[in-house]
Design a protein around this motif. Sequence first.
Motif, PDB file in Angstrom:
ATOM      1  N   LYS A   4       1.067  -1.336   0.193  1.00 29.32           N
ATOM      2  CA  LYS A   4      -0.249  -0.164   0.200  1.00 29.32           C
ATOM      3  C   LYS A   4       1.074   1.003  -0.295  1.00 29.32           C
ATOM      4  O   LYS A   4       1.602   0.822   0.801  1.00 29.32           O
ATOM      5  CB  LYS A   4      -0.640   0.209   0.767  1.00 29.32           C
ATOM      6  N   ARG A  78     -11.227   9.079  -6.617  1.00 22.46           N
ATOM      7  CA  ARG A  78     -11.661   7.404  -5.470  1.00 22.46           C
ATOM      8  C   ARG A  78     -10.964   6.513  -5.916  1.00 22.46           C
ATOM      9  O   ARG A  78      -9.956   5.837  -5.896  1.00 22.46           O
ATOM     10  CB  ARG A  78     -13.267   7.455  -5.261  1.00 22.46           C
ATOM     11  N   SER A  79     -11.390   6.462  -7.574  1.00 16.61           N
ATOM     12  CA  SER A  79     -10.418   5.188  -8.786  1.00 16.61           C
ATOM     13  C   SER A  79      -9.352   5.307  -8.720  1.00 16.61           C
ATOM     14  O   SER A  79      -9.094   4.074  -8.809  1.00 16.61           O
ATOM     15  CB  SER A  79     -11.335   5.338 -10.014  1.00 16.61           C
ATOM     16  N   GLU A  82      -7.940   4.276  -5.575  1.00 17.01           N
ATOM     17  CA  GLU A  82      -8.087   2.469  -5.186  1.00 17.01           C
ATOM     18  C   GLU A  82      -6.907   2.060  -6.069  1.00 17.01           C
ATOM     19  O   GLU A  82      -6.288   0.609  -5.964  1.00 17.01           O
ATOM     20  CB  GLU A  82      -9.650   2.233  -5.799  1.00 17.01           C
ATOM     21  N   SER A  87      -8.002   1.683   0.044  1.00 14.93           N
ATOM     22  CA  SER A  87      -9.041   0.399   0.413  1.00 14.93           C
ATOM     23  C   SER A  87      -9.896   1.540  -0.300  1.00 14.93           C
ATOM     24  O   SER A  87     -10.007   3.464  -0.602  1.00 14.93           O
ATOM     25  CB  SER A  87      -9.719   0.311   1.644  1.00 14.93           C
ATOM     26  N   SER A  88     -11.488   1.440  -0.335  1.00 13.85           N
ATOM     27  CA  SER A  88     -12.237   2.201  -0.873  1.00 13.85           C
ATOM     28  C   SER A  88     -12.655   3.194  -0.018  1.00 13.85           C
ATOM     29  O   SER A  88     -12.327   4.687   0.176  1.00 13.85           O
ATOM     30  CB  SER A  88     -13.977   1.813  -1.043  1.00 13.85           C
ATOM     31  N   ALA A  91      -9.504   5.992  -0.009  1.00 11.72           N
ATOM     32  CA  ALA A  91      -9.894   6.481  -0.765  1.00 11.72           C
ATOM     33  C   ALA A  91     -11.010   7.687  -0.305  1.00 11.72           C
ATOM     34  O   ALA A  91     -10.904   8.515  -1.054  1.00 11.72           O
ATOM     35  CB  ALA A  91     -10.230   5.699  -2.259  1.00 11.72           C
TER      36      ALA A  91
END
Length: 117
Positions: A4, A78-79, A82, A87-88, A91
């Motif tokens: 991450k 956000r996309s 991610e 993680s969503s 994001a």
Amino acid sequence: MAVKPLVREFSTEQEVISAVNELETRGIDHDDIYVLAHERDDTRDIADAADANTIGTAEEGLGTAVKNLFQKRGDELRSKLEEVGLSSIEAQQYERKLDEGKVLVLVKGDNNLDTWV
């Protein structure tokens, strides 16, 4: 599994430039440093000034990049977050920071930045 990315938020372009310089001084590969702002033009301008990367097709994949052409900016941000490994929920949290005018510096890859603040 991909590591991450580390993410820090900044308020000014100068803070971003200083952070990128510090990362490179600490041995982080230029290819692992990304900048993201709410507005596309701001992202490009700040990334150019800081000599950092933007999250593009290579990081997102072609399918996501095409999908992002038709999404609202918040969905696109956000996309992107991610796609680089957040993680969503993370994001969404960072997208709110972008809405507030913050600029994000993301560091991808396996690195030793436990103390990066």
